[in-house]
Write a protein that holds these residues in place. Structure first.
Motif, PDB file in Angstrom:
ATOM      1  N   THR A   1       1.091  -1.164   0.138  1.00 49.48           N
ATOM      2  CA  THR A   1      -0.132   0.017  -0.006  1.00 49.48           C
ATOM      3  C   THR A   1       0.919   1.352   0.057  1.00 49.48           C
ATOM      4  OG1 THR A   1      -0.185   0.166   2.594  1.00 49.48           O
ATOM      5  CG2 THR A   1      -1.736  -1.119   1.186  1.00 49.48           C
TER       6      THR A   1
ATOM      7  N   VAL B   1      -4.227   6.541  -6.322  1.00 47.83           N
ATOM      8  CA  VAL B   1      -4.819   6.017  -5.257  1.00 47.83           C
ATOM      9  C   VAL B   1      -5.938   7.086  -5.031  1.00 47.83           C
ATOM     10  CG1 VAL B   1      -2.873   4.632  -4.093  1.00 47.83           C
ATOM     11  CG2 VAL B   1      -3.144   7.010  -3.579  1.00 47.83           C
TER      12      VAL B   1
ATOM     13  N   ARG C   1      -7.366   6.006   2.537  1.00 48.67           N
ATOM     14  CA  ARG C   1      -7.036   5.982   1.303  1.00 48.67           C
ATOM     15  C   ARG C   1      -7.471   4.428   0.850  1.00 48.67           C
ATOM     16  NH1 ARG C   1      -1.789   7.882  -0.325  1.00 48.67           N
ATOM     17  NH2 ARG C   1      -1.686   8.948   1.720  1.00 48.67           N
ATOM     18  N   THR C   2      -7.319   4.342  -0.429  1.00 46.58           N
ATOM     19  CA  THR C   2      -7.319   2.868  -0.931  1.00 46.58           C
ATOM     20  C   THR C   2      -6.182   2.107  -0.812  1.00 46.58           C
ATOM     21  OG1 THR C   2      -6.960   3.837  -3.383  1.00 46.58           O
ATOM     22  CG2 THR C   2      -9.256   3.545  -2.680  1.00 46.58           C
ATOM     23  N   ARG C   3      -6.132   0.911  -0.426  1.00 47.71           N
ATOM     24  CA  ARG C   3      -5.262  -0.005  -0.326  1.00 47.71           C
ATOM     25  C   ARG C   3      -3.944   0.029  -1.130  1.00 47.71           C
ATOM     26  NH1 ARG C   3      -4.219  -3.384   3.926  1.00 47.71           N
ATOM     27  NH2 ARG C   3      -6.194  -3.031   4.614  1.00 47.71           N
TER      28      ARG C   3
ATOM     29  N   LEU D   1      -6.233   2.489  -8.186  1.00 49.87           N
ATOM     30  CA  LEU D   1      -7.279   2.012  -9.043  1.00 49.87           C
ATOM     31  C   LEU D   1      -6.619   1.087 -10.180  1.00 49.87           C
ATOM     32  CD1 LEU D   1      -9.164   5.368  -9.433  1.00 49.87           C
ATOM     33  CD2 LEU D   1      -9.301   3.707  -7.218  1.00 49.87           C
TER      34      LEU D   1
ATOM     35  N   ILE E   1     -12.355  -0.435  -7.743  1.00 50.32           N
ATOM     36  CA  ILE E   1     -11.860   0.322  -6.504  1.00 50.32           C
ATOM     37  C   ILE E   1     -11.229  -0.616  -5.419  1.00 50.32           C
ATOM     38  CG2 ILE E   1     -12.292   2.180  -4.947  1.00 50.32           C
ATOM     39  CD1 ILE E   1     -14.608   2.987  -6.918  1.00 50.32           C
TER      40      ILE E   1
ATOM     41  N   PHE F   1     -10.362   0.003   1.650  1.00 51.43           N
ATOM     42  CA  PHE F   1      -9.886   1.193   1.930  1.00 51.43           C
ATOM     43  C   PHE F   1      -8.817   0.935   3.305  1.00 51.43           C
ATOM     44  CE2 PHE F   1     -12.995   3.168  -0.732  1.00 51.43           C
ATOM     45  CZ  PHE F   1     -12.582   4.592  -0.878  1.00 51.43           C
TER      46      PHE F   1
ATOM     47  N   ASP G   1     -12.746   1.613   7.904  1.00 52.44           N
ATOM     48  CA  ASP G   1     -11.937   0.996   6.720  1.00 52.44           C
ATOM     49  C   ASP G   1     -13.266  -0.211   6.293  1.00 52.44           C
ATOM     50  OD1 ASP G   1      -9.834   2.090   7.135  1.00 52.44           O
ATOM     51  OD2 ASP G   1      -8.444   0.227   7.827  1.00 52.44           O
TER      52      ASP G   1
ATOM     53  N   THR H   1     -15.222   0.395   2.629  1.00 49.93           N
ATOM     54  CA  THR H   1     -14.980  -0.810   1.476  1.00 49.93           C
ATOM     55  C   THR H   1     -16.177  -1.303   1.181  1.00 49.93           C
ATOM     56  OG1 THR H   1     -12.764  -1.283   2.596  1.00 49.93           O
ATOM     57  CG2 THR H   1     -13.834  -3.006   1.339  1.00 49.93           C
TER      58      THR H   1
ATOM     59  N   SER I   1     -15.936   0.036  -2.428  1.00 54.28           N
ATOM     60  CA  SER I   1     -14.971  -0.751  -3.310  1.00 54.28           C
ATOM     61  C   SER I   1     -15.764  -2.067  -4.129  1.00 54.28           C
ATOM     62  CB  SER I   1     -14.002  -1.417  -2.146  1.00 54.28           C
ATOM     63  OG  SER I   1     -13.379  -0.488  -1.431  1.00 54.28           O
TER      64      SER I   1
END
Length: 532
Positions: free
Chosen positions: A179, A398, A418-420, A423, A469, A472, A484, A488, A492
């Motif tokens: 990440t 991200v 943030r996203t892990r 994208l 996506i 998170f 998270d 998610t 996501s």
């Protein structure tokens, strides 16, 4: 701005319509001639630099390797080959990166190269990128970057010299689980040390074919009044091409500033600043452009509007390969780009409002952050009458959530939400372009002498794709509540359709900025409007 000046643009003035068609017309009308170079010299220079890291100044060594011709004819491009820059970061600098939580790094490099012929000077920017590299537990870190660099053309006879100048690294950092760190990237600026051998001189190339070996000016030459030029730069239409005179510009087909946007708003100069500066200097092939669009969020049955944001583009030289029977040719072009907002590789913050669980209004403030090199690759074919081009934009990005409001009540998400991972899109060439990244595709078509349709790098147009996506991470409130799983579960997932519109690009390195493309201070004049 650090791009070459007026005399640098002889080749630049030969191209204006599209990076593909105009360049092809020029080549198709030219009879191939033998190369003027008589031999190749190899550059292998180890140069001392002083770099500013988070903990302070550190010494670093940058090794520059490249192949250059020993001699060329006047007006013949000097094309560096096999260019690489290897930087050795000392152990304290590596410790700085580890202190940010980094276990791995990927670098994009920028080496400013001064070009001098007689009294004329210019600058080129040699950009490169590295593969992902793990940080060592102890000791220094060596990073080797490779990439395409612009060619240079001497005007008149005389020695043309190349000298290394400033050097910079954009370091995309990742943790042990892959990440992004917070911050996701660090920019390191380096200055050539005062005791650099020969002042950083890399090489000299003899230009001209006089009896003196090209090193002495001959009558009629004007090496002091014309600066070296970088080739392959868009400028004005080539002589003897269809439609000479007032240009039938492809930019007129791109979305215009001030067109009605959803809800009756307009995009007239609502975009952020988009210009080159000391932090990100322009080179001889520099463009900038605004992009805007929509991104669906399938789980929320809605779309987020991404307002206009800035991209800084280094256009590559088009490459042509003729068919054996000369009935046509293939065309390829590799360019690079960066998002740019307040000297960071990201978009401005933007809001999206959705109905979570189909009934709860939720507003999120978000930022898209670039975490690695962004590339633009165009592939086309032509039969001299019809040309089609497919362009793929690849960007590791991200999604950061900076604030959240649920049913009118602010909900703290912390500073690291943030996203892990980036994208992710399905890439048509996964072996060549591994790893998670967003992929957008645009197609342009043109009948010779007619306006083009679709997407071209210079004139812009629609770019579309689908993204997954990721889950998170880091979304923790001040009270320690972890959000998270909530984000998610709500956001996501795969198959989220994206449609972006790029506006007409501004060629910032021209002698005189085109008022149809650029503002007086070198920003894109056209601000596109998002389309569903």
């Amino acid at each position: 701005m650090t791009g070459p000046r007026s005399a640098v643009r002889r080749t630049a003035r030969s191209r204006a319509r599209s990076a593909v068609i105009a360049a092809f017309v020029v080549l198709a009308a030219t009879v191939p001639v033998a190369a003027g170079a008589t031999g190749t010299q190899e550059i292998d220079a180890a140069l001392p630099y002083v770099c500013l890291f988070p903990s302070g100044e550190q010494s670093a060594t940058v090794r520059v390797a490249a192949g250059l011709p020993e001699r060329v004819a006047a007006g013949e491009p000097i094309e560096p080959s096999g260019v690489s820059t290897t930087v050795e970061l000392p152990e304290p600098a590596v410790a700085d990166l580890a202190a940010l939580g980094a276990a791995g790094v990927r670098a994009a490099t920028r080496l400013t190269v001064g070009v001098t012929q007689g009294e004329a000077t210019a600058e080129a920017v040699w950009r490169g990128g590295t593969e992902p590299t793990a940080l060592p537990a102890t000791g220094p870190l060596e990073l080797t970057a490779t990439g395409d660099v612009p060619s240079v053309t001497g005007q008149g006879s005389g020695e043309l010299t190349m000298t290394a100048g400033g050097f910079a690294l954009d370091l995309a950092l990742t943790t042990a689980d892959g990440t992004a760190t917070d911050p996701a990237s660090v920019t390191v600026e380096c200055a050539l040390a005062e005791d650099a051998p020969n002042g950083g001189r890399l090489a000299g190339v003899q230009v001209g074919t006089g009896e003196d070996g090209g090193g002495t000016r001959t009558p009629g030459d004007d090496a002091t009044s014309a600066a070296p030029s970088a080739t392959g730069t868009p400028g004005q239409p080539a002589p003897d091409t269809p439609g000479d005179g007032p240009a039938d510009r492809q930019g007129e087909r791109a979305p215009k500033a001030g067109e009605p946007a959803p809800g009756g708003a307009t995009a007239e100069r609502t975009a952020p600043t988009c210009k080159y500066d000391d932090k990100y200097p322009a080179g001889p092939m520099s463009l900038n452009a605004y992009i805007t669009g929509y991104s669906n969020v399938n789980k929320l049955d809605g779309a987020a509007l991404v307002p206009p944001f800035c991209t800084l583009i280094t256009q590559g030289e088009p490459q042509f390969e003729f068919f054996p029977d000369f009935s046509g040719a293939t065309i390829t072009q590799h360019s690079t780009a960066d998002l740019w907002y307040q000297q960071r590789k990201q978009t401005p913050p933007f809001e999206g409002t959705f109905l979570t669980f189909d009934f709860t209004p939720t507003t999120a403030t978000m930022v898209l952050e670039q975490t690695g090199p962004m590339t633009i690759d165009s592939h086309g074919t032509t039969d001299f009458a019809f040309t089609s081009t497919d362009t793929y934009v690849r960007a590791p990005i991200v999604l950061r959530v900076t604030s959240l409001e649920v049913n009118g009540t602010p909900l703290d998400v912390g500073t690291k939400c943030r996203t892990r991972a980036s994208l992710a899109s399905e890439d048509p060439e996964p072996e060549k372009y591994p790893g998670d990244h967003l992929v957008l595709h645009g197609r342009g078509e043109q009948v010779t002498g007619q306006p083009a349709t679709g997407y071209l790098l210079l004139s812009g147009g629609p770019l579309t794709g689908e993204v997954d996506i990721p889950a998170f991470t880091g979304c923790v409130t001040a009270d320690g509540e972890n959000l998270d799983r909530l984000l998610t579960a709500s956001v996501s997932g795969p198959g989220n359709y994206v449609k972006m519109i790029q506006g007409q690009a501004c060629f910032v390195s021209a002698d005189v900025l085109n008022p149809d493309e650029c503002t007086e201070d070198g920003q894109p004049k056209k601000v596109p409007v998002a389309e569903r």
